[in-house]
Design a protein around this motif. Structure first.
Motif, PDB file in Angstrom:
ATOM      1  N   GLU A 241       0.844  -1.184   0.000  1.00  0.00           N
ATOM      2  CA  GLU A 241       0.000   0.000   0.000  1.00  0.00           C
ATOM      3  C   GLU A 241       0.885   1.241   0.000  1.00  0.00           C
ATOM      4  N   LYS A 242       0.754   2.037  -1.030  1.00  0.00           N
ATOM      5  CA  LYS A 242       1.594   3.219  -1.173  1.00  0.00           C
ATOM      6  C   LYS A 242       1.011   4.447  -0.492  1.00  0.00           C
ATOM      7  N   ASP A 243      -0.292   4.441  -0.254  1.00  0.00           N
ATOM      8  CA  ASP A 243      -0.964   5.591   0.347  1.00  0.00           C
ATOM      9  C   ASP A 243      -0.955   5.433   1.863  1.00  0.00           C
ATOM     10  N   THR A 245      -2.468   6.838   4.118  1.00  0.00           N
ATOM     11  CA  THR A 245      -3.724   7.060   4.841  1.00  0.00           C
ATOM     12  C   THR A 245      -4.583   5.800   4.865  1.00  0.00           C
ATOM     13  N   SER A 265      -9.353   3.236   4.310  1.00  0.00           N
ATOM     14  CA  SER A 265      -9.120   4.460   5.064  1.00  0.00           C
ATOM     15  C   SER A 265     -10.440   4.809   5.742  1.00  0.00           C
TER      16      SER A 265
END
Length: 705
Positions: A241-243, A245, A265
């Motif tokens: 997961e790059k995000d 949040t 999220s």
């Protein structure tokens, strides 16, 4: 005597001086001030206690130990009372006990406790409850030598031969996965560290999927695949997961046909899936993430079933073929309703069970797949809590659910969805003279300052209640859409039997009244949570459920933020406040993306890099709003290894309060030097902290026996 920490007075001398003072109370530690300027959006805040955020710094440890010593000295006159409270709490608990077994893949699984053991045994029996017991995990033995020990999860391979389990020995919720043969008790050499504790087996009985945490932020962000017997450093990364949040996790559908990787999220979700019998296959995206699109999935026959907020504020249930999972193919099963919140669902071969909320109460809706004989379960009490329990079996007409209320001990009930018969499999046994009819529970409605009706659930002992005279213990949470459902507590009897009214305020920020209830208590509406709570406290006094000068408030974590906010807004309302692991330094924490959980919470609190959110957070952040004025008596608790609310937030808050408050009310902080966010891990040990909290408030109203 002022204790100037780090300026010539040692912890040892502080303790000696405190103990030598027979007639006067010891003076509290005075934390040193080191000016730290924090400037954002042209606004400069001065944080004199920023230096406390160094967990390994001996000066910080000295200060925390001095605070603990001060709390011990101030509460020493209640030591015997705390022991009495602890002993009576533990005495009500059935020591040798067993959970209700549930059946999964031909085995009955359960846990049991023996005597004074702090930890359970995890066991199973093959085919019948009369079969020989297999002890899978002997946790009392495993926990020896550790001040903290917790089993995160355990999972058995589909051939029933191998147990994978996770353990945490630090209380940072960083788990290690281990493996054990259930055939010969051999422990495998495979060990996987720094993970969330979750374990998902593929159908080949040798492959598991697991999620690791970022080493700095502790966010779960990478999913790996491990093949038993191979070096963990060779594990394949299957998703990252790059995000920052989003939180990532894994599970297997109830049908056992699919492995699911989820990323969620606060306001968005995305899932991927692969067949469980093809663990080397490529995960396919179910529906790509979109802002404000939330969904969750399970599998039944040829379809996935989706709980989603797609054009549905209170969520609806939809389905789609496995071959066409994009939202354009979703068809409606249960529509959105303005007055009903769809919270979860459970799939059986012949039935669909739906968890709902209406008017602040849980409902269980039974739906036959053939479209006939839909009905709701009747629970028969004014305020209660009911929900779907453990139901791993697909081919059964029996729903297992849990039920409790403020006066009904926790119960595990089997409901035959064909015959409609209920069988109580177990009700929590309360040792001693507990009689349900001695207590009365009510649900009442307070009016918040904007006219909103806020439900309050309360309980008291009938023969101890006299209108307008009773002390009140009022608690709430009010964040993340987490509902504060009522429950029975044998521990709570120690307050009720001494004349307390105990109540829960179902304030906005939770989800008791539906999705809008949550949305009205977050982001730029967060202050509604605090004004709701104050309105509930005022209502309890005006209606005679509490004496005006005997109102106590309790909240933990984000509920601790609530405690900090109300102490600044309306200190006059409360005799005392207990803030457990409180999130009180909101602005500084939300500006620091290296702190665990920060980035995933921008949709809850806002991102203070945006000036609108910065200004709003600053208007209620407890640490930033401490003033020169009187405050109630306060007890604050925290854990040195807390991974969710860092210990320095409450430590700084207490130091600032002590420097600025003008009253002589006690201000105490207890720092658990061995534990984290959840406190002690043993089933009895945790009640020492409860005994401290109860003794603190009981002492303030003159009750000492």
């Amino acid at each position: 005597m002022n204790i100037k920490l780090l300026m010539g007075v040692t912890l040892t001398s502080f303790i000696a001086m405190s103990c030598s003072q027979k007639t006067t109370a010891p003076e509290p530690p005075v934390a040193k001030k080191v000016k730290k300027e924090l400037t954002v959006h042209g606004d400069t805040r001065i944080d004199n206690y920023y230096w406390m955020n160094q967990r390994e710094d001996p000066e910080v440890i000295d200060y925390l130990n001095a605070e603990n010593a001060y709390t011990d000295a101030m509460m020493k006159h209640t030591d015997d009372f705390q022991t009495k409270l602890f002993d009576e709490m533990v005495a009500r608990i059935k020591k040798t006990d067993e959970s209700v077994p549930y059946k999964s893949n031909g085995y009955y699984y359960y846990s049991r406790t023996e005597g004074d053991a702090e930890y359970p045994l995890y066991c199973r029996k093959k085919g019948s409850l009369d079969a020989d017991e297999e002890i899978m995990l002997n946790v009392p033995e495993m926990a020896k030598g550790y001040s903290y020990f917790a089993v995160g999860d355990y999972s058995v391979s589909e051939d029933n031969k191998i147990l994978a389990f996770s353990e945490d020995t630090v209380s940072r919720r960083k788990y290690t996965i281990k493996f054990k043969s259930l055939v010969d008790d051999q422990v495998y050499t495979d060990e996987i560290g720094n993970n969330t504790g979750g374990i998902t087996w593929a159908s080949d009985n040798k492959t598991i999927f697991y999620t690791i945490k970022h080493p700095e932020t502790l966010l779960p962000y990478k999913v790996f695949k491990h093949i038993l017997g191979t070096p963990t450093e060779e594990d394949e990364l299957v998703y990252e997961e790059k995000d920052n949040t989003f939180y990532t996790f894994c599970y297997k559908t109830k049908s056992k046909k699919y492995i699911i990787i989820g990323s969620t999220s606060t306001l968005s979700a995305e899932y991927r899936f692969v067949e469980a019998n093809n663990p080397n296959g490529k995960f396919e995206i179910f529906q790509a993430r979109e802002n404000n699109l939330e969904y969750g999935i399970d599998h039944y026959q040829g379809d996935f079933y989706i709980r989603t907020n797609l054009e549905a504020k209170n969520f609806r249930l939809m389905k789609t073929p496995v071959s066409k999972t994009e939202k354009s193919n979703w068809t409606e099963v249960i529509p959105n309703r303005e007055d009903v919140y769809l919270s979860n669902f459970e799939i059986f071969e012949n039935f669909l069970v739906v968890g709902e909320r209406k008017n602040g109460l849980n409902q269980l809706r039974i739906m036959n797949w053939n479209g006939k004989d839909e009905h709701y379960l009747d629970f028969g009490e004014e305020t209660y809590n009911a929900g779907i329990s453990t139901n791993p079996e697909f081919k059964t007409d029996v729903l297992r659910y849990r039920y409790t209320s403020l006066t009904t001990p926790s119960s595990t009930i089997d409901y035959n969805m064909v015959s409609k018969e209920k069988t109580i499999k177990k009700q929590q046994e309360v040792i001693g003279d507990f009689q349900k009819d001695n207590y009365e529970a009510k649900r009442v409605w307070a009016i918040s300052e904007d006219g909103t009706k806020v439900p309050v659930s309360l309980v008291y002992r009938k023969d101890k209640f006299k209108k307008g005279t009773n002390p009140l213990w009022l608690s709430a949470y009010g964040s993340y859409g987490s509902s504060s459902d009522v429950y029975f507590s044998s521990v709570r009897l120690s307050l009720l039997d001494r004349g307390f009214v105990v109540a829960t305020a179902h304030v906005r920020g939770g989800q008791e009244m539906g999705r809008y209830w949550y949305e009205d208590g977050k982001l730029l509406k967060k202050i509604n949570t605090f004004t709701d709570f104050n309105a509930c406290a005022e209502f309890m006094v005006s209606e005679g459920f509490a004496a005006k000068d005997k109102v106590f408030a309790w909240g933990g974590s984000a509920g601790g933020l609530l405690m900090g906010a109300i102490s600044n807004m309306r200190p006059d309302l409360y005799k005392g406040i207990i803030a457990a692991v409180p999130f009180v330094d909101v602005v500084t924490t939300m500006l620091d993306e290296t702190i665990p959980l920060t980035t995933g919470e921008f949709d809850e609190w806002g991102n203070p890099k945006d000036k609108e959110y910065y200004d709003y957070m600053l208007s209620y952040s407890p640490y930033d709003n401490v003033e020169v004025k009187d405050y109630p008596a306060m007890l604050v608790t925290t854990g040195l290894h807390d991974s969710q609310v860092q210990y320095w937030e409450p430590a700084k808050w207490v130091a600032k309060l002590r420097d600025m408050k003008t009253d002589k009310n006690p201000l105490l902080i207890k720092i658990n030097m061995d534990f984290g966010h959840g406190g002690a891990s043993g089933r009895f040990e945790r009640y020492h902290e409860v005994a401290l909290e109860y003794a603190f408030v009981l002492d303030l109203v003159g009750i000492n026996e």
